[in-house]
Write a protein that holds these residues in place. Structure first.
Motif, PDB file in Angstrom:
ATOM      1  N   ILE A  38       0.840  -1.204   0.000  1.00 26.03           N
ATOM      2  CA  ILE A  38       0.000   0.000   0.000  1.00 26.03           C
ATOM      3  C   ILE A  38       0.876   1.256   0.000  1.00 26.03           C
ATOM      4  N   VAL A  39       1.888   1.280   0.846  1.00 26.31           N
ATOM      5  CA  VAL A  39       2.792   2.436   0.908  1.00 26.31           C
ATOM      6  C   VAL A  39       3.526   2.597  -0.417  1.00 26.31           C
ATOM      7  N   ASP A  40       4.004   1.486  -0.989  1.00 26.52           N
ATOM      8  CA  ASP A  40       4.691   1.562  -2.281  1.00 26.52           C
ATOM      9  C   ASP A  40       3.776   2.130  -3.364  1.00 26.52           C
ATOM     10  N   ARG A  41       2.534   1.663  -3.389  1.00 28.47           N
ATOM     11  CA  ARG A  41       1.582   2.167  -4.396  1.00 28.47           C
ATOM     12  C   ARG A  41       1.324   3.652  -4.184  1.00 28.47           C
ATOM     13  N   ALA A  42       1.159   4.059  -2.934  1.00 23.41           N
ATOM     14  CA  ALA A  42       0.927   5.475  -2.633  1.00 23.41           C
ATOM     15  C   ALA A  42       2.111   6.316  -3.103  1.00 23.41           C
ATOM     16  N   GLU A  45       2.142   6.601  -6.866  1.00 31.28           N
ATOM     17  CA  GLU A  45       1.139   7.557  -7.339  1.00 31.28           C
ATOM     18  C   GLU A  45       1.579   8.996  -7.070  1.00 31.28           C
ATOM     19  N   ILE A  46       2.179   9.225  -5.922  1.00 28.63           N
ATOM     20  CA  ILE A  46       2.696  10.572  -5.607  1.00 28.63           C
ATOM     21  C   ILE A  46       3.748  10.973  -6.629  1.00 28.63           C
ATOM     22  N   ASN A  47       4.663  10.058  -6.937  1.00 24.76           N
ATOM     23  CA  ASN A  47       5.711  10.364  -7.912  1.00 24.76           C
ATOM     24  C   ASN A  47       5.129  10.611  -9.303  1.00 24.76           C
ATOM     25  N   LEU A  49       2.128  11.776  -9.931  1.00 25.93           N
ATOM     26  CA  LEU A  49       1.474  13.088  -9.869  1.00 25.93           C
ATOM     27  C   LEU A  49       2.496  14.220  -9.919  1.00 25.93           C
ATOM     28  N   LYS A  50       3.633  14.029  -9.263  1.00 25.68           N
ATOM     29  CA  LYS A  50       4.693  15.039  -9.321  1.00 25.68           C
ATOM     30  C   LYS A  50       5.188  15.223 -10.751  1.00 25.68           C
ATOM     31  N   ALA A  51       5.331  14.121 -11.482  1.00 32.03           N
ATOM     32  CA  ALA A  51       5.779  14.193 -12.876  1.00 32.03           C
ATOM     33  C   ALA A  51       4.739  14.926 -13.728  1.00 32.03           C
ATOM     34  N   GLN A  52       3.447  14.632 -13.502  1.00 30.52           N
ATOM     35  CA  GLN A  52       2.391  15.334 -14.239  1.00 30.52           C
ATOM     36  C   GLN A  52       2.388  16.812 -13.897  1.00 30.52           C
ATOM     37  N   LEU A  53       2.569  17.132 -12.624  1.00 28.72           N
ATOM     38  CA  LEU A  53       2.590  18.520 -12.193  1.00 28.72           C
ATOM     39  C   LEU A  53       3.747  19.271 -12.842  1.00 28.72           C
ATOM     40  N   ALA A  54       4.890  18.614 -12.951  1.00 28.10           N
ATOM     41  CA  ALA A  54       6.048  19.250 -13.592  1.00 28.10           C
ATOM     42  C   ALA A  54       5.726  19.597 -15.036  1.00 28.10           C
ATOM     43  N   LYS A  55       4.986  18.728 -15.724  1.00 27.62           N
ATOM     44  CA  LYS A  55       4.587  19.008 -17.112  1.00 27.62           C
ATOM     45  C   LYS A  55       3.631  20.194 -17.159  1.00 27.62           C
ATOM     46  N   VAL A  56       2.665  20.228 -16.241  1.00 28.57           N
ATOM     47  CA  VAL A  56       1.697  21.324 -16.202  1.00 28.57           C
ATOM     48  C   VAL A  56       2.393  22.635 -15.881  1.00 28.57           C
ATOM     49  N   GLU A  57       3.321  22.585 -14.928  1.00 25.90           N
ATOM     50  CA  GLU A  57       4.030  23.803 -14.539  1.00 25.90           C
ATOM     51  C   GLU A  57       4.843  24.370 -15.693  1.00 25.90           C
ATOM     52  N   SER A  58       5.251  23.509 -16.631  1.00 30.74           N
ATOM     53  CA  SER A  58       6.028  23.996 -17.760  1.00 30.74           C
ATOM     54  C   SER A  58       5.133  24.514 -18.884  1.00 30.74           C
TER      55      SER A  58
END
Length: 166
Positions: A38-42, A45-47, A49-58
């Protein structure tokens, strides 16, 4: 914040964290998985989302749309509570009005007629609010406003459906 000198704070924060992880697992149908799974999956998913956010921020467009949504809330005082009061597709109709104006009149902005002709277009019939609130600026700015209004409408719908499920 965990105070290492006071183990009770670890228990309080630990319980809250475990509860959130259990909800995370239940939402993802992870019955029978280990705590580590469960922790690994979480974390995965966080990582992601961070990658998607980096794309949006650019993306200047995405940045501008989120900035406009924030401006609507902070400067225009169109709060979530205010948005939740709409019951007749007002946010969607306002967004559609701006998009339709760009589609039908966008060419005017850079023509011999100029920005004034674009900005002085009549208020669309679809526009949900009083005429004084119709403020076309330029095609790009109007698409940014439309996208921010769509985000507001999607958020309103999500909150509404959450309320129905409760």
């Amino acid at each position: 914040m965990i105070d290492s000198k006071n183990p009770e704070t670890i228990e309080i924060h630990g319980y809250s964290t475990i509860h959130k992880l259990c909800k995370f697992a239940a939402d993802r149908d992870m019955e029978g998985c280990t705590f580590t799974d469960i922790v690994d999956r979480a974390l995965n998913e966080i990582n992601a989302l961070k990658a998607q956010l980096a794309k949006v921020e650019s993306s200047k467009a995405a940045f501008d749309v989120l900035g406009e949504r924030n401006r609507q809330i902070e400067q225009e005082h169109y709060s979530i509570k205010h948005d939740d009061s709409y019951q007749m597709n007002e946010l969607s109709r306002a967004a559609a009005s701006y998009v339709n104006n760009v589609v039908s009149r966008g060419w005017v902005f850079n023509s011999v007629y100029g920005p004034e002709a674009y900005q002085s277009e009549e208020v669309p019939d679809l526009w949900p609010w009083s005429d004084e609130h119709w403020k076309p600026k330029n095609p790009r700015r109007d698409l940014v406003k439309a996208a921010a209004l769509i985000i507001a409408e999607i958020d309103r719908m999500d909150r509404s459906s959450e309320g129905e499920q409760s």
